[in-house]
Scaffold this motif. Structure first.
Motif, mmCIF file in Angstrom:
data_model
loop_
_atom_site.group_PDB
_atom_site.id
_atom_site.type_symbol
_atom_site.label_atom_id
_atom_site.label_comp_id
_atom_site.label_asym_id
_atom_site.label_seq_id
_atom_site.Cartn_x
_atom_site.Cartn_y
_atom_site.Cartn_z
ATOM 1 N N HIS A 136 -0.112 -4.140 5.486
ATOM 2 C CA HIS A 136 -1.389 -4.330 6.182
ATOM 3 C C HIS A 136 -2.476 -4.843 5.229
ATOM 4 O O HIS A 136 -3.648 -4.511 5.381
ATOM 5 C CB HIS A 136 -1.811 -3.066 6.948
ATOM 6 C CG HIS A 136 -1.928 -1.817 6.121
ATOM 7 N ND1 HIS A 136 -1.788 -0.568 6.661
ATOM 8 C CD2 HIS A 136 -2.181 -1.618 4.811
ATOM 9 C CE1 HIS A 136 -1.953 0.337 5.718
ATOM 10 N NE2 HIS A 136 -2.215 -0.279 4.580
ATOM 11 N N GLU A 137 -2.026 -5.620 4.255
ATOM 12 C CA GLU A 137 -2.977 -6.296 3.362
ATOM 13 C C GLU A 137 -2.533 -7.760 3.319
ATOM 14 O O GLU A 137 -1.870 -8.200 2.388
ATOM 15 C CB GLU A 137 -2.944 -5.673 1.961
ATOM 16 C CG GLU A 137 -3.381 -4.218 1.944
ATOM 17 C CD GLU A 137 -3.390 -3.574 0.542
ATOM 18 O OE1 GLU A 137 -4.126 -2.588 0.357
ATOM 19 O OE2 GLU A 137 -2.662 -4.055 -0.351
ATOM 20 N N GLY A 175 -5.979 -6.872 8.256
ATOM 21 C CA GLY A 175 -5.981 -5.579 7.577
ATOM 22 C C GLY A 175 -5.120 -4.560 8.296
ATOM 23 O O GLY A 175 -4.033 -4.880 8.777
ATOM 24 N N CYS A 176 -5.644 -3.339 8.418
ATOM 25 C CA CYS A 176 -4.822 -2.217 8.880
ATOM 26 C C CYS A 176 -4.630 -2.134 10.385
ATOM 27 O O CYS A 176 -3.816 -1.369 10.858
ATOM 28 C CB CYS A 176 -5.422 -0.904 8.388
ATOM 29 S SG CYS A 176 -5.468 -0.797 6.601
ATOM 30 N N THR A 218 -11.375 0.380 2.034
ATOM 31 C CA THR A 218 -11.341 1.853 2.003
ATOM 32 C C THR A 218 -12.355 2.418 1.010
ATOM 33 O O THR A 218 -12.911 3.499 1.218
ATOM 34 C CB THR A 218 -9.911 2.333 1.643
ATOM 35 O OG1 THR A 218 -9.037 1.922 2.690
ATOM 36 C CG2 THR A 218 -9.834 3.840 1.482
ATOM 37 N N CYS A 256 -7.110 -3.479 2.538
ATOM 38 C CA CYS A 256 -7.004 -2.020 2.721
ATOM 39 C C CYS A 256 -7.666 -1.301 1.551
ATOM 40 O O CYS A 256 -8.655 -0.606 1.732
ATOM 41 C CB CYS A 256 -5.567 -1.563 2.917
ATOM 42 S SG CYS A 256 -5.408 0.242 2.940
ATOM 43 N N CYS A 303 0.855 -1.188 0.000
ATOM 44 C CA CYS A 303 0.000 0.000 0.000
ATOM 45 C C CYS A 303 0.890 1.236 0.000
ATOM 46 O O CYS A 303 1.993 1.225 0.553
ATOM 47 C CB CYS A 303 -0.863 -0.044 1.266
ATOM 48 S SG CYS A 303 -1.925 1.380 1.499
ATOM 49 N N ILE A 347 -10.825 3.366 6.058
ATOM 50 C CA ILE A 347 -10.989 1.904 5.984
ATOM 51 C C ILE A 347 -12.385 1.473 6.425
ATOM 52 O O ILE A 347 -13.380 2.022 5.936
ATOM 53 C CB ILE A 347 -9.846 1.156 6.725
ATOM 54 C CG1 ILE A 347 -9.627 1.682 8.148
ATOM 55 C CG2 ILE A 347 -8.574 1.265 5.887
ATOM 56 C CD1 ILE A 347 -8.571 0.879 8.964
#
Lengths: 348, 348
Positions: A63-64, A88-89, A163, A159, A41, A294
């Motif tokens: 974070h993916e 995820g994040c 989002t 992400c 990302c 997100i």
């Protein structure tokens, strides 16, 4: 203790390079995930470079995350060894504030615990992200991943997917709505896919004529060249929603003028400089600007399930871990369609 | 032809002075109103000075009009001679676009016909506003006025009232909501009254300590001194809505930070310079900024009826027509509590 291989930023200046750390003890409510794919990302670059504030070095970005459960704590009920899982994040939050209680942990009043560049709650133990062979996460912050989809192409949903999915759902975007998507990158391409899937009439707004074919391939119904004044004039007051994914400095006002009465511009890109917004542009048509961040764990799971059901994934370029610094350079030139995803087998 | 007395701006520079014009022929759907009171809006000053674009001189300002019907056209059904009537910011619109059809004529796609500084639709006949002894308006753009309230204090409801009522209703502001009102002037004092009446917990946000007693008198539950850093810190993330009535240049971001997750800043003040808004302030808490513009005829009538039922009026200082230039000077120094209203008997 098993040693976990990773790639880390050691400081704001030098390229990422190999790093290793000891696996943490598995908590009763935690699952241990062997990471298969990790999306790359733009936030990874900004965070690694300290653009958004001081970073905790060595910093393992990512974070993916998609992988497979390799161990579960004694009180884990939602996951079994061998199942697919995603992260995820964020990997934790306070769990008690109104946002956490309503399932919107991304707005946790104490601040969510980032998947990387954070400390585990109440400690000085840093969190390490997805550029790594393994991660250990509380099961409540772990997502179920379908085996129906290509896993590498699922990673960016954690992400880029959520989002763009979250604000479209929050605003109930669907049939009968005209949606403009500004910027065709990791976020923009997912925005097009979701908005089309939800039934909206979607226009890709781009200053680059070369994006037209790509936009149409992704499902956009129309393409509008934003550098053409006549095109922009013809689109005045035409959109119900504009999903603005651009993080370079740009003139919000030109796009706000494309919104119809009651129209909303959704901001998910983060330009470093503030945007100049004349009040009158908002006032004359009751236009709105809304930020979006997100999504919560429940909504992220909903999004993943929706994608499995509707066969939606990210368009990705799978790379080896050692390619990461070139990938960053190419991302800074927007040279990727539309997300790099690291095959973590390349790190073993 | 009867001659109508008025006060007009003859150009952008000189003070307003007497003017007169012939009464127009009464159309079949029109009502003729003897103007009793005319509120003085800050827009009057800006328009008369040409701040918002070229003005049509001589310009008779005034769009907060209350009076009595003195004649009705042959097809008028909604008004009788002798009844009270009001006129707000516009006197016509296209009547066929989606906004007009949905009763939101203020967003007419062809543009509403202003009560002054416009031309009657399809003509080059200028419209003249409320600084005048009489006005002739289509009955569909004329409001019913209750005889229960002090008429001079009703006049400002036609602009300051509806401008603040409409967004609070649109966003369903009420019990359980924390509302901040920024700026205590013509708009701000009405915003406090409405928000309190709708059941919200209302805080007046002002940089002037002298406003505290006034704010409390108007019904505000709390007063916050915005020039005090500690106060501002303590209010971070506290409001569901902030109604921003300030038209001087100011830092939106400082107030956006006072909004809680999902909070909305409503913009009704029009600073001449654009505001600088950092995307991240909106993103981190899914905050929104929304513009709002007066209200449609139906909602304006609803607001007037609500005010009659709940005994809500504007706080006014009644003046003679000849005082108008001093009134403008005092308004430019915010020296009025909170609206000047011209007693049109002074012009006869």
């Amino acid at each position: 203790m098993t040693t976990i291989k990773a790639y880390a930023a050691y400081d704001a200046e030098t390229p990422l390079r190999p790093y290793s750390f000891d696996r943490k003890e598995l908590g009763a409510k935690q699952v241990q995930i062997e990471i298969l794919y990790s999306g790359v990302c733009h936030s990874d670059i900004h965070t690694a470079k300290g653009d958004w504030g001081p970073a905790i070095y060595p910093l393992v970005p990512g974070h993916e995350i998609v992988g497979r459960i390799t161990a579960v704590g004694s009180e884990v009920t939602k996951f079994k060894i061998g199942e697919l899982a995603g992260v995820g994040c964020f990997v934790d939050s306070c769990r008690t504030c109104p946002s956490c209680k309503s399932g919107e942990e991304q707005f946790c009043e104490e601040g969510m615990t980032g998947t990387y560049n954070s400390y585990e709650r109440g400690t000085k133990i840093p969190t390490y992200g997805g550029y790594s062979t393994s991660i250990t996460v509380d099961e409540d912050y772990t997502l179920h991943i379908s085996d129906k989809l290509e896993l590498s192409a699922v990673a960016p949903l954690l992400c880029a997917g959520i989002t763009t999915y979250s604000p479209l759902r929050y605003l109930k975007v669907g049939k009968g709505h005209k949606v403009g998507v500004l910027g065709l990158g990791g976020l923009g391409h997912m925005a097009v896919k979701f908005a089309v899937s939800f039934g909206a009439e979607v226009t890709m707004l781009s200053h680059s004529p070369s994006k037209e074919a790509d936009a149409k391939k992704l499902g956009a119904h129309h393409f509008a060249l934003t550098s053409d004044a006549a095109t922009m004039d013809s689109l005045a007051n035409k959109f119900d929603f504009i999903l603005n994914t651009v993080s370079a400095k740009h003139d919000y006002n030109a796009y706000l003028n494309l919104l119809n009465t009651n129209g909303t511009m959704i901001i998910v890109g983060v330009p470093t400089a503030p945007a100049e917004i004349p009040a009158i542009t908002l006032i004359l048509k009751r236009r709105k600007i809304m930020g979006s961040l997100i999504g919560g764990i429940a909504e992220t799971q909903e999004m993943l399930d929706y994608c499995a059901e509707h066969n939606i994934t990210s368009d990705v370029e799978v790379i080896d871990m050692s390619y990461i610094n070139e990938a960053y350079e190419r991302m800074n030139k927007s040279d990727v369609k539309y997300r790099f995803v690291i095959d973590m087998a390349s790190l073993k």
